[in-house]
Design a protein around this motif. Sequence first.
Motif, PDB file in Angstrom:
ATOM      1  N   VAL A  13       0.802  -1.159   0.179  1.00  0.00           N
ATOM      2  CA  VAL A  13      -0.050   0.164   0.053  1.00  0.00           C
ATOM      3  C   VAL A  13       0.948   1.185   0.121  1.00  0.00           C
ATOM      4  O   VAL A  13       1.380   1.559   1.068  1.00  0.00           O
ATOM      5  CB  VAL A  13      -0.890   0.160   1.418  1.00  0.00           C
ATOM      6  CG1 VAL A  13      -1.760   1.289   1.322  1.00  0.00           C
ATOM      7  CG2 VAL A  13      -1.894  -1.185   1.214  1.00  0.00           C
ATOM      8  N   PRO A  14       0.881   2.088  -0.991  1.00  0.00           N
ATOM      9  CA  PRO A  14       1.618   3.357  -1.188  1.00  0.00           C
ATOM     10  C   PRO A  14       1.049   4.187  -0.283  1.00  0.00           C
ATOM     11  O   PRO A  14      -0.272   4.323  -0.227  1.00  0.00           O
ATOM     12  CB  PRO A  14       1.588   3.741  -2.549  1.00  0.00           C
ATOM     13  CG  PRO A  14       1.275   2.382  -3.417  1.00  0.00           C
ATOM     14  CD  PRO A  14       0.204   1.623  -2.514  1.00  0.00           C
ATOM     15  N   THR A  15       1.715   5.091   0.502  1.00  0.00           N
ATOM     16  CA  THR A  15       1.115   6.087   1.282  1.00  0.00           C
ATOM     17  C   THR A  15       1.645   7.477   0.545  1.00  0.00           C
ATOM     18  O   THR A  15       2.640   7.539   0.001  1.00  0.00           O
ATOM     19  CB  THR A  15       1.555   6.306   2.458  1.00  0.00           C
ATOM     20  OG1 THR A  15       2.900   5.846   2.775  1.00  0.00           O
ATOM     21  CG2 THR A  15       0.795   4.802   3.283  1.00  0.00           C
ATOM     22  N   PRO A  16       1.167   8.566   0.852  1.00  0.00           N
ATOM     23  CA  PRO A  16       1.538  10.070   0.296  1.00  0.00           C
ATOM     24  C   PRO A  16       2.962  10.279   0.782  1.00  0.00           C
ATOM     25  O   PRO A  16       3.514   9.919   1.764  1.00  0.00           O
ATOM     26  CB  PRO A  16       0.496  10.712   1.073  1.00  0.00           C
ATOM     27  CG  PRO A  16      -0.673  10.298   1.467  1.00  0.00           C
ATOM     28  CD  PRO A  16      -0.159   8.684   1.862  1.00  0.00           C
ATOM     29  N   ILE A  17       3.676  11.054  -0.307  1.00  0.00           N
ATOM     30  CA  ILE A  17       5.094  11.096  -0.047  1.00  0.00           C
ATOM     31  C   ILE A  17       5.234  12.650   0.653  1.00  0.00           C
ATOM     32  O   ILE A  17       6.179  13.309   0.934  1.00  0.00           O
ATOM     33  CB  ILE A  17       5.860  11.121  -1.318  1.00  0.00           C
ATOM     34  CG1 ILE A  17       5.114  12.198  -2.614  1.00  0.00           C
ATOM     35  CG2 ILE A  17       6.057   9.898  -1.812  1.00  0.00           C
ATOM     36  CD1 ILE A  17       6.158  12.171  -3.725  1.00  0.00           C
ATOM     37  N   GLY A  18       4.161  13.256   0.778  1.00  0.00           N
ATOM     38  CA  GLY A  18       3.962  14.632   1.476  1.00  0.00           C
ATOM     39  C   GLY A  18       2.682  14.977   1.747  1.00  0.00           C
ATOM     40  O   GLY A  18       2.199  15.531   2.919  1.00  0.00           O
ATOM     41  N   ASN A  19       1.750  15.222   0.748  1.00  0.00           N
ATOM     42  CA  ASN A  19       0.576  15.817   0.873  1.00  0.00           C
ATOM     43  C   ASN A  19      -0.562  14.640   1.167  1.00  0.00           C
ATOM     44  O   ASN A  19      -0.576  13.853   0.371  1.00  0.00           O
ATOM     45  CB  ASN A  19       0.261  16.461  -0.584  1.00  0.00           C
ATOM     46  CG  ASN A  19      -1.143  17.173  -0.187  1.00  0.00           C
ATOM     47  OD1 ASN A  19      -2.182  16.711   0.514  1.00  0.00           O
ATOM     48  ND2 ASN A  19      -1.195  18.325  -0.970  1.00  0.00           N
ATOM     49  N   LEU A  20      -0.888  14.805   2.410  1.00  0.00           N
ATOM     50  CA  LEU A  20      -2.061  13.395   2.799  1.00  0.00           C
ATOM     51  C   LEU A  20      -3.158  13.309   1.946  1.00  0.00           C
ATOM     52  O   LEU A  20      -3.760  12.126   1.676  1.00  0.00           O
ATOM     53  CB  LEU A  20      -2.315  13.769   4.287  1.00  0.00           C
ATOM     54  CG  LEU A  20      -1.272  13.644   5.347  1.00  0.00           C
ATOM     55  CD1 LEU A  20      -2.062  13.772   6.743  1.00  0.00           C
ATOM     56  CD2 LEU A  20      -0.461  12.424   5.339  1.00  0.00           C
TER      57      LEU A  20
END
Length: 285
Positions: A13-20
């Motif tokens: 599961v990829p998650t945001p790299i900065g902006n949620l």
Amino acid sequence: MNLFKYNGTLYIVPTPIGNLSDITYRALKILKEVDLIACENIKRTNILLEHFNIKNTLISFNKNNEFYKTDNLIQKLKQGKKIALVSNAGTPIINDPGYLLIKKCHIFCIQIIPLPGPCSAITALSASGISTNRFCYEGFLPSKKKIRQNLLHSLRKEKRTIIFCESKYRIIETIKDIINEIGKNRHIVIAREITKKWEIIYGNKAKVMLSWLENNKNIYSKGENIIIINGYKKDKNINISENTINTFQILKNFLSLKQSVLITSKIHKVSKNNLYQYAIKNKEK
């Protein structure tokens, strides 16, 4: 035909790299429904879950413990558990823990479901203005100077676009190494703090980028950087030796262009085509 021996499933599961706000609906659904979440940093993942009002069981799974925790997760998957694998940010496995877990899932015929999502390298590449048709990703550059220089030197004639990650602590030294090992005029792009408030994407010749960074130290004082380097392109300038030119010019006073090129190429063993192109390019001279 059932390809899997067990009912468990591992979700990447990829998650945001900065902006949620960059999280996907599908990712949120998986994070809510799985039996547990294996995360690189529990505190970081909790910030994400609390933001979206998700409550679930978290276990630490990072580079310091992945070797002995992998077998534990495999056992849970064999028991039919649904597990989500997440990293601190972006797509898991890319420079993050999880490779051994994925490999063992394949060995034991456990289903793996990857979700698409954020990746800082690809996000930066898309906005770089540098060719995206063919590229190579080299991950984080080595911290040791000599090893870093050797790696850059080995890539000096790489024709594909090259992508690196670099920390704020070594960015200037790395640009200096790029200048020395790849070339001061090679076009590079630096993407900093992608998707965040202080995001900057800027590109120029390596020597210009060094000056820009040295005069704007606040630019790279936070976060990680993506460095994108334009691939090697063969110098189109035709280099003809001075002796060859002298021979050609003498013959040209008495013979046609075609004859002068033919005789000169045989005397000095140079390409007729290169010599002809040189003659046309320097006709007025």
